[in-house]
Write an enzyme that holds these catalytic residues in place. Structure first.
Site, PDB file in Angstrom:
ATOM      1  N   GLY A  10       0.835  -1.207   0.000  1.00  0.00           N
ATOM      2  CA  GLY A  10       0.000   0.000   0.000  1.00  0.00           C
ATOM      3  C   GLY A  10       0.863   1.248   0.000  1.00  0.00           C
ATOM      4  N   ARG A  71       1.067  -5.063  -5.205  1.00  0.00           N
ATOM      5  CA  ARG A  71       1.039  -6.225  -4.308  1.00  0.00           C
ATOM      6  C   ARG A  71       1.220  -7.418  -5.235  1.00  0.00           C
ATOM      7  NH1 ARG A  71      -0.895  -3.991   0.406  1.00  0.00           N
ATOM      8  NH2 ARG A  71      -2.645  -2.534   0.264  1.00  0.00           N
ATOM      9  N   ASP A 102       4.609  -4.700   6.478  1.00  0.00           N
ATOM     10  CA  ASP A 102       5.030  -6.030   6.933  1.00  0.00           C
ATOM     11  C   ASP A 102       5.043  -7.061   5.796  1.00  0.00           C
ATOM     12  OD1 ASP A 102       2.280  -5.949   6.829  1.00  0.00           O
ATOM     13  OD2 ASP A 102       2.005  -7.328   8.509  1.00  0.00           O
ATOM     14  N   THR A 125       3.911   2.586   5.671  1.00  0.00           N
ATOM     15  CA  THR A 125       2.515   2.127   5.552  1.00  0.00           C
ATOM     16  C   THR A 125       1.674   3.005   6.462  1.00  0.00           C
ATOM     17  OG1 THR A 125       0.959   0.412   6.254  1.00  0.00           O
ATOM     18  CG2 THR A 125       3.123   0.284   7.234  1.00  0.00           C
TER      19      THR A 125
END
Ligand code: F6P
Length: 319
Positions: A10, A71, A102, A125
């Site tokens: 993200g 992603r 993470d 993030t």
């Protein structure tokens, strides 16, 4: 030394100032900066290009990431990670700087075990859910976006006798909801990490209504997936008309705050100051200092919410 930067997972506000600082710092240190476009997907597809000052002019105030992100599902397959490694070798990349959360650090952990490419990770993030670390790039801007939204919602909430349920992002992590509820004077805060008690809240709210309370602001973390249930609860149990506002992706946008810009510069400088000596570390922010930690320690630990913040919000959870 050729060093490539990529942004992964993200996007978060502050990635652009980090990219700018990276290019400037590389030139100061006589490293050659490279961009990997589109995150891990782009590493697999060989989207690697030398970077210059021109690429980063005028980006410091912009949200998002000019080198884009992704992603990557393909990353889970070793054959694609091998292609990514070969692309790095073909472009003579000696080390990586990776900005992400993470999931990105886990991806990096597998990659390092397999190919031993030197790297430095920088937590970025809006979720602020990296263990052994107190601040991730993007969280301050997201908190300010939420603050503005809650202020606006308060205008309408206080003009009616209504309860507003405001849902914040963060996946399974309640940091954004917790911090926003305390900072913005909400009446309710529900997060996945804490068992809340609606019966206690009901007792308190009914008393407060008798004493003149005329509207409610409830902040609920998306990880609980109960915003619409809480709306119904307000209508049925408290007798207040209710509305839900899901803040969604606005929390990922916005011009990076001053805090983001300053900390970002230090994150990047610390990463580049150490990349030759410690090529397998995450730069963390802890106790007002920038601290290098082993990637393994980060991926094998669990983040924890701040005890003081939790204590401040107990009442808002009915406990
Ligand atoms: O991890 C950042 C984040 O914004 C989470 O808070 C949220 O749950 C998720 O990403 C949304 O992902 P996407 O942009 O893929 O919908």
């Amino acid at each position: 030394m050729n060093i490539a930067i990529l942004t992964s997972g993200g996007d978060s506000s502050g990635m652009n100032p980090a990219i700018k600082k990276f290019v400037e710092c590389c030139y100061e240190k006589n490293y050659t900066p490279y961009f990997i476009y589109d995150g891990l997907e782009g590493m697999i597809d060989g989207k690697i290009k030398k970077a210059s000052y021109k690429d980063v002019a005028g980006i410091i105030y912009r949200g998002g990431t000019i080198i884009r992100s992704s992603r990557s599902k393909r990353w889970y397959e070793k054959k694609y990670r091998k292609i990514a490694y070969e692309n790095l070798k073909n472009n003579k990349i000696d080390a990586l700087i990776i900005l992400g959360g993470d999931g990105s650090f886990r991806a990096l952990d597998v990659f390092y075990d397999e190919f031993k490419i030197p790297f430095m990770g920088i937590p970025a993030t809006i979720d602020n859910d990296i263990p052994l670390n107190e601040y991730t790039i993007g969280v301050d801007t997201a908190l300010n976006v939420i603050r503005e939204a809650v202020d606006d919602i308060r205008d309408t909430a206080s003009s009616f006798s209504r309860a507003f349920v405001i849902e914040t992002m963060g996946r399974e992590c309640g940091y954004l909801a917790l911090t926003s509820a305390v900072a913005n004077g909400a009446e309710m805060c529900l997060i996945p990490e804490v068992k809340y008690n609606l019966d206690n809240l009901k007792k308190r709210y009914l008393d407060e209504i008798k004493n003149g309370r005329s509207y409610f602001l409830a902040i609920v973390a998306e990880g609980l997936n109960i915003s619409y249930k809480i709306k119904e609860w307000f209508e049925k149990e408290i007798g207040f008309e209710s509305r839900v506002t899901i803040l969604g992706h606005i929390q990922r946008g916005g011009s990076p705050t001053v805090i983001e810009r300053l900390r970002t510069a230090e994150f990047v400088k610390t990463a580049l100051d150490n990349i030759e000596k410690n090529p397998d570390k995450i730069v963390t922010y802890y106790d007002d200092k920038f601290v290098l930690r082993d990637l393994k320690d980060i991926v094998n630990s669990k983040y924890e919410l701040d005890e003081n913040m939790l204590a401040l919000a107990k009442k808002l959870m009915g406990i």
